[in-house]
Design an enzyme around this catalytic site. Structure first.
Site, mmCIF file in Angstrom:
data_model
loop_
_atom_site.group_PDB
_atom_site.id
_atom_site.type_symbol
_atom_site.label_atom_id
_atom_site.label_comp_id
_atom_site.label_asym_id
_atom_site.label_seq_id
_atom_site.Cartn_x
_atom_site.Cartn_y
_atom_site.Cartn_z
ATOM 1 N N HIS A 37 6.478 -23.537 -5.337
ATOM 2 C CA HIS A 37 7.062 -23.386 -6.569
ATOM 3 C C HIS A 37 8.499 -22.859 -6.351
ATOM 4 C CE1 HIS A 37 6.984 -18.959 -7.149
ATOM 5 N NE2 HIS A 37 5.845 -19.011 -6.638
ATOM 6 N N CYS A 38 9.538 -22.990 -7.253
ATOM 7 C CA CYS A 38 10.732 -22.354 -7.029
ATOM 8 C C CYS A 38 11.039 -21.405 -8.467
ATOM 9 C CB CYS A 38 12.019 -23.479 -7.204
ATOM 10 S SG CYS A 38 11.614 -24.674 -8.305
ATOM 11 N N MET A 39 12.006 -21.254 -9.064
ATOM 12 C CA MET A 39 12.197 -20.462 -10.177
ATOM 13 C C MET A 39 11.701 -20.934 -11.363
ATOM 14 S SD MET A 39 13.557 -17.540 -9.490
ATOM 15 C CE MET A 39 14.019 -17.114 -11.251
ATOM 16 N N ARG A 41 9.667 -24.319 -11.640
ATOM 17 C CA ARG A 41 8.951 -25.626 -11.259
ATOM 18 C C ARG A 41 7.788 -25.436 -10.236
ATOM 19 N NH1 ARG A 41 14.139 -29.684 -10.402
ATOM 20 N NH2 ARG A 41 15.480 -29.046 -11.905
#
Length: 541
Positions: A37-39, A41
């Site tokens: 995951h990122c910030m 998504r």
């Protein structure tokens, strides 16, 4: 992931509930090859893309949209994604049988085919735009920019956390509060930034196929205090000179040296020779070349940003705020990520991010205008209702790719709103007040805790709020009065076939639940929002 998260009761853990709802809609555990995951998504690697049920997935409460890029990305929002991803990963790993992927439901499960223009129609058009953009973006330069983004995006959580701690430290220091605590807060806030070059080196080597620790070792030379005794180009070096740019190139050089050694060094002595040659060659080139050259480049970037806003002011802000989303469409915005990081490393904040964040404000204003103008289109209005809260917090993909971009003209008028918001912030910079952000990633209202500049926090926050207000207002006015032709309004406000009374049933199907996008018919692979890596729609990730 913790044992607690894998065993928690779904009733007591909303994150696990949503993870359990998502898993069968992406083809089951057997279809998931990777989870990260990122910030905002959750990023999934999928064995078979055709097994994903896009319509039902987008309709899940808590899912803000879906994005297909190099991975399948489910937009969940800041903070929420960090809680749901471990739960999802635990479900995948704990699946008793991952050998058989779950078959997708029939087309009828995704929705009923309707006539007229609905949110599903806009999503389908957004999917087509996404596919076209993805094809155009598959150039060597843009693929390289994407890899650079992959280096810096994992650093964003630490930048945000340390940035907020730095803001608290500044507040306490200026107010004279807790003097015994402020040195500790300063250490916490500054520790990561003092070693950010090492983390960039680790991520660079990992991204380009080298040994991460060797990339980190090559980059660590830059921040070692002893470099002050080294002279290059007739000047004494300074610890940290070259910054993140020097670290990136040092680690990249280490990757190429390591790969060359692996080809020629006998395996019997590889464990001794390859690491030694890698750190020696990369270290010497870094000390006697990269630190000086990249230091000059980094200084030039800082001077250029300052000169641009000091002399361009409102005009520069107008152009930057208005063109940011088109840059996202072209995939060129990723080049800004190392620039933001360099500015943060130099002065403690980036002055570009608050201006670029105004693009998201223009989209929010445009969405509100669309909601009022399309008073008979319950499907599109439902999508806007569900996406607006995230839009105010800087997650703009659902509004952009689900509403404004497929409609065409509202996307342009939204960009106009972003331009005026950027112009307001740029004007105040020219008048002597710089508004910056101590981290990259958040925008919209989520950026307030990260604001920093050359004046009081209250004054800086007020200027940023004025920029947001200008973006909202102009985006709304421009879209309300110029975002639609008469023909567009007639067609978009015409009731869809699914919303009209049935010819022989004497009843109308129920509208989608309030706050959830109408899934509509499944138009094929990923009719959701198009990808917007590291900044799309006001979010830099």
């Amino acid at each position: 992931m913790s044992t607690h998260s894998t065993r928690s009761s779904p009733e007591d853990n909303p994150g696990r509930q949503l993870a359990e709802a998502i898993l069968p809609l992406v083809g089951g555990a057997a279809n998931v090859t990777s989870v990260s995951h990122c910030m905002t998504r959750m990023r999934l690697g999928l064995a078979d893309r055709s097994l994903v049920q896009d319509g039902p997935l987008r309709a899940l409460p808590g899912v803000l949209g879906v994005v297909e890029d190099d991975t399948y990305q489910i937009v969940l929002g800041p903070g929420k994604v960090a809680r749901i991803t471990p739960e999802f990963e635990a479900l995948v790993q704990a699946a008793p049988d991952r050998a058989t992927a779950r078959e997708p439901a029939s087309a009828g499960a995704a929705g009923t085919t309707t006539a007229g223009t609905t949110a599903a129609d806009l999503a389908a058009e957004g999917a087509a735009l996404r596919a076209a953009r993805k094809e155009k973006n598959a150039t060597p330069v843009k693929l390289m920019l994407r890899r650079i983004a992959n280096i810096f995006v994992p650093l964003i959580p630490a930048l945000i956390g340390c940035g907020i701690v730095a803001g608290l430290n500044g507040l306490f220091t200026n107010a004279g509060w807790l003097p015994s605590l402020t040195p500790a807060l300063a250490a916490i806030a500054s520790g990561f930034m003092s070693l950010i070059a090492v983390f960039v080196g680790l991520n660079t080597a990992r991204e380009f196929g080298g040994t991460p620790v060797l990339g980190g070792a090559a980059a660590a030379v830059i921040v070692f205090p002893g470099v002050a005794e080294v002279s290059a180009f007739g000047q004494q070096l300074a610890p940290g000179q070259g910054g993140v740019l020097g670290a990136l190139f040092a680690a990249l050089l280490a990757v190429y040296v390591e790969k060359a050694c692996r080809r020629f060094v006998p395996s019997a002595v590889d464990v001794l020779v390859t690491p030694t040659v890698t750190v020696l060659v990369a270290g010497l080139v870094t000390l006697f070349g990269l630190m000086y050259v990249c230091g000059e480049i980094a200084t030039g970037i800082g001077h250029l940003a300052d000169w641009l806003l000091q002399h361009g002011g409102a005009v520069a802000g107008f152009v930057l705020g208005g063109l940011f989303l088109p840059l996202v469409m072209l995939g060129l915005h990723q080049a800004l990520i190392p620039i933001h990081t360099t500015l943060i490393e130099q002065s403690g904040y980036t002055v570009l991010l608050p201006i670029l964040a105004m693009a998201g404000a223009g989209q929010v204003g445009a969405a509100i205008a669309i909601y009022l103008r399309l008073h008979r289109n319950t499907s599109i209005r439902s999508t806007i209702r569900s996406a607006l809260p995230a839009g105010f917090l800087g997650v703009g993909e659902p509004l952009i790719y689900g509403v404004s971009l497929p409609l065409g003209r509202p996307f342009i008028t939204a960009c106009v709103g972003g331009a005026f918001g950027g112009g307001v912030v740029g004007l105040f910079y020219q008048l002597g007040t710089s508004v910056g952000s101590t981290a990259i990633g958040p925008s919209g209202w989520a950026l307030f805790p990260l604001l920093k500049g050359n004046h009081s926090l209250g004054g800086i926050a007020l200027i940023y709020a004025l920029g947001l207000a200008a973006g909202y207002l102009v985006g709304f006015v421009a879209t309300y009065f110029f975002g639609f032709s008469k023909q567009m309004l007639t067609e978009l406000n015409a009731p869809a076939e699914a919303e009209a009374p049935a010819a022989e049933g004497g009843h109308s199907p129920e509208p989608p639940p309030s706050g959830a996008p109408d899934p509509g018919p499944d138009p094929g692979p990923d009719p959701g929002p198009a990808p917007a890596p590291a900044g799309g729609g006001g979010s830099l990730v």
